[in-house]
Write a protein that holds these residues in place. Structure first.
Motif, PDB file in Angstrom:
ATOM      1  N   ILE A  28      40.463  48.826  45.605  1.00  0.00           N
ATOM      2  CA  ILE A  28      39.646  48.116  46.596  1.00  0.00           C
ATOM      3  C   ILE A  28      38.777  49.139  47.316  1.00  0.00           C
ATOM      4  O   ILE A  28      39.279  50.186  47.752  1.00  0.00           O
ATOM      5  CB  ILE A  28      40.506  47.374  47.638  1.00  0.00           C
ATOM      6  N   LEU A  34      47.147  47.589  54.550  1.00  0.00           N
ATOM      7  CA  LEU A  34      46.878  46.339  53.819  1.00  0.00           C
ATOM      8  C   LEU A  34      47.784  45.245  54.392  1.00  0.00           C
ATOM      9  O   LEU A  34      48.814  44.890  53.801  1.00  0.00           O
ATOM     10  CB  LEU A  34      47.144  46.530  52.324  1.00  0.00           C
ATOM     11  N   VAL A  56      37.885  45.714  52.172  1.00  0.00           N
ATOM     12  CA  VAL A  56      39.208  45.226  52.565  1.00  0.00           C
ATOM     13  C   VAL A  56      39.040  44.024  53.497  1.00  0.00           C
ATOM     14  O   VAL A  56      38.289  44.106  54.486  1.00  0.00           O
ATOM     15  CB  VAL A  56      40.006  46.336  53.269  1.00  0.00           C
ATOM     16  N   TYR A 110      44.526  40.286  48.199  1.00  0.00           N
ATOM     17  CA  TYR A 110      43.855  41.448  47.585  1.00  0.00           C
ATOM     18  C   TYR A 110      43.793  41.246  46.068  1.00  0.00           C
ATOM     19  O   TYR A 110      44.595  41.812  45.319  1.00  0.00           O
ATOM     20  CB  TYR A 110      44.614  42.730  47.921  1.00  0.00           C
TER      21      TYR A 110
END
Length: 450
Positions: free
Chosen positions: A207, A255, A212, A169
């Motif tokens: 994000i 995540l 994602v 990320y």
């Protein structure tokens, strides 16, 4: 005696008068001159006249109205663009012919050791059938910076990601409700410590939900793990607004793969990665430690090399030239290799030489005349290189990739409109090619004497 033979009906060979004698080949000089006239006219109009006019034009200013003498030649080395072109041309002459000749030699030797040599030669020689313009377009795409488009960077990224973990990320960051703060080097560390059996919430933002990576599921609250430390890492953003900041709301995405470390006195005592639902569990040794999200979670992904940047654009273009001309060198060297006496090679092997020694001490010296021909031909060729540089080099790097042939066009027609300087560059190119041509002509004459 000759009159008697003539009287008897035999052939007579009267000696022609001195003024009417023919040449050794039996042709009068004016007949030979008549046949040579078209070639002489073409040679004069297409070679001699352009060279003479270029010499004359190089002595005048941009519009040809003022005589400047050798001033244009002085500008060649005072102008930064032209000096860069001279430097890059020298790099081309020093590197490209040697590289292509070496590749051609390797390929020629390999073709003798494979069963499918004809197919191998066809594949290597095939790029010669492509024009410089087409090859330039192909390699402009090959060297594209985006790995999704450029083949070279796609290969590099694939190899890199095989041996190194890529960031998950790169644009994420902790939300304001989290006690994680930037701790240098791209990492984020909590201000307080965690206790045994505690549950930690690590909300992140930065994000877009549709950006994602992968197909993450919804975030879930972690279960208590006895003396260990558990928690959840998720994207604290609810589509359409609403929800509570710092709390796991329905529909918010996990995540997975986010790495969490437990740090005591600057040392990592435990680490874990978030699962598909965003939860993670640290062992009891994490109790009393600070939590840290290392910089590897947020580093920009590896996107390969800037092939067409200022520092690599010339080597990259030389690579495309080698791809095109290696087949030419291979064919000529293979023809010379076919004429090598195999008895000499076998004698060297019988005397105990290994294959590398046979190649270096016998094969290469016997191929020296062919290698010189290939090398000289390529040196003359690279001095005139224009198409590949013009097509492959992007505008930001075109000045760094400049060569004399391209500078000639730019100075004369590409905005400079200084045909005096362009003519001077052309004459310099001619002077640079002349020594190589003289060496080649002398070598050919020596070969004929043999």
């Amino acid at each position: 005696m000759s009159s008697q033979v003539a009287a008897a009906g035999g052939p007579a060979n009267p000696v022609p008068p001195v003024g009417k004698r023919k040449s050794v080949i039996g042709t009068r000089w004016w007949v030979a001159g008549l046949f040579l006239l078209p070639a002489i006219v073409l040679l004069g109009s297409l070679v001699v006249y352009p060279i003479g006019y270029s010499v004359w034009r190089s002595l005048y200013d941009a519009d040809g109205s003022g005589f400047v003498g050798l001033g244009n030649y002085g500008d060649l080395f005072s102008d930064d663009a032209t000096f860069t072109a001279v430097k890059n041309t020298a790099i081309w002459v020093a590197v490209a012919p040697a590289l292509v000749t070496g590749l051609g030699l390797i390929f020629a030797v390999l073709t003798e050791r494979v069963r499918w040599s004809t197919a191998f030669k066809l594949i290597i020689f095939m790029p010669m059938a492509i024009s410089m313009l087409a090859a330039g377009i192909i390699f402009r795409l090959v060297y594209e910076a985006d790995p999704d488009q450029g083949v070279a960077n796609a290969v590099l990224v694939g190899v890199h990601d095989t041996f190194a973990d890529s960031s998950v990320y790169p644009k994420a960051r902790p939300s304001t409700e989290s006690d994680l703060k930037a701790s240098g080097g791209g990492a984020f560390t909590s201000a307080g410590t965690v206790g045994a059996g505690s549950q930690v919430l690590i909300p992140l933002v930065g994000i877009a939900p549709d950006k994602v990576p992968g197909d993450p599921g919804e975030a879930r609250a972690a279960k208590t793990s006895g003396d260990g430390v558990s928690g959840t890492v998720w994207l604290d953003f609810t589509l359409g607004g609403g929800g509570t900041k710092g709390a796991i709301d329905a529909g918010e995405k996990a995540l997975p793969g986010m790495k969490v470390e437990a740090v005591k006195d600057g040392k990592v005592v435990a680490s874990a990665k978030a699962g598909d639902d965003g939860t993670f569990t640290l062992p009891a040794s994490a109790a009393g430690a600070q939590l840290r999200l290392p910089s590897s979670n947020f580093a920009e992904p590896y996107n390969g090399v800037d092939w067409l940047g200022p520092s690599l654009v010339t080597p990259a273009i030389i690579g495309s030239y080698a791809w095109m001309w290696a087949g030419f060198a291979m064919v000529l060297i293979a023809a010379g290799l076919a004429g090598v006496d195999r008895n000499l090679l076998e004698a060297a092997r019988v005397d105990g030489a290994n294959e590398w020694q046979v190649f270096r001490r016998v094969t290469v010296p016997l191929l020296a005349p062919v290698l010189v021909v290939v090398l000289i031909t390529l040196m003359i060729n690279v001095m005139k290189i224009f198409d590949l540089v013009f097509i492959i080099a992007p505008q930001p790097s075109k000045d760094e990739a400049n060569v004399l042939a391209l500078q000639l066009v730019n100075a004369s027609f590409g905005g400079g409109n200084n045909q005096g300087l362009g003519s001077a560059i052309g004459i310099v190119l001619l002077l640079l090619v002349m020594p190589v041509m003289i060496v080649n002509i002398r070598r050919l004459r020596r070969e004929r004497r043999r």
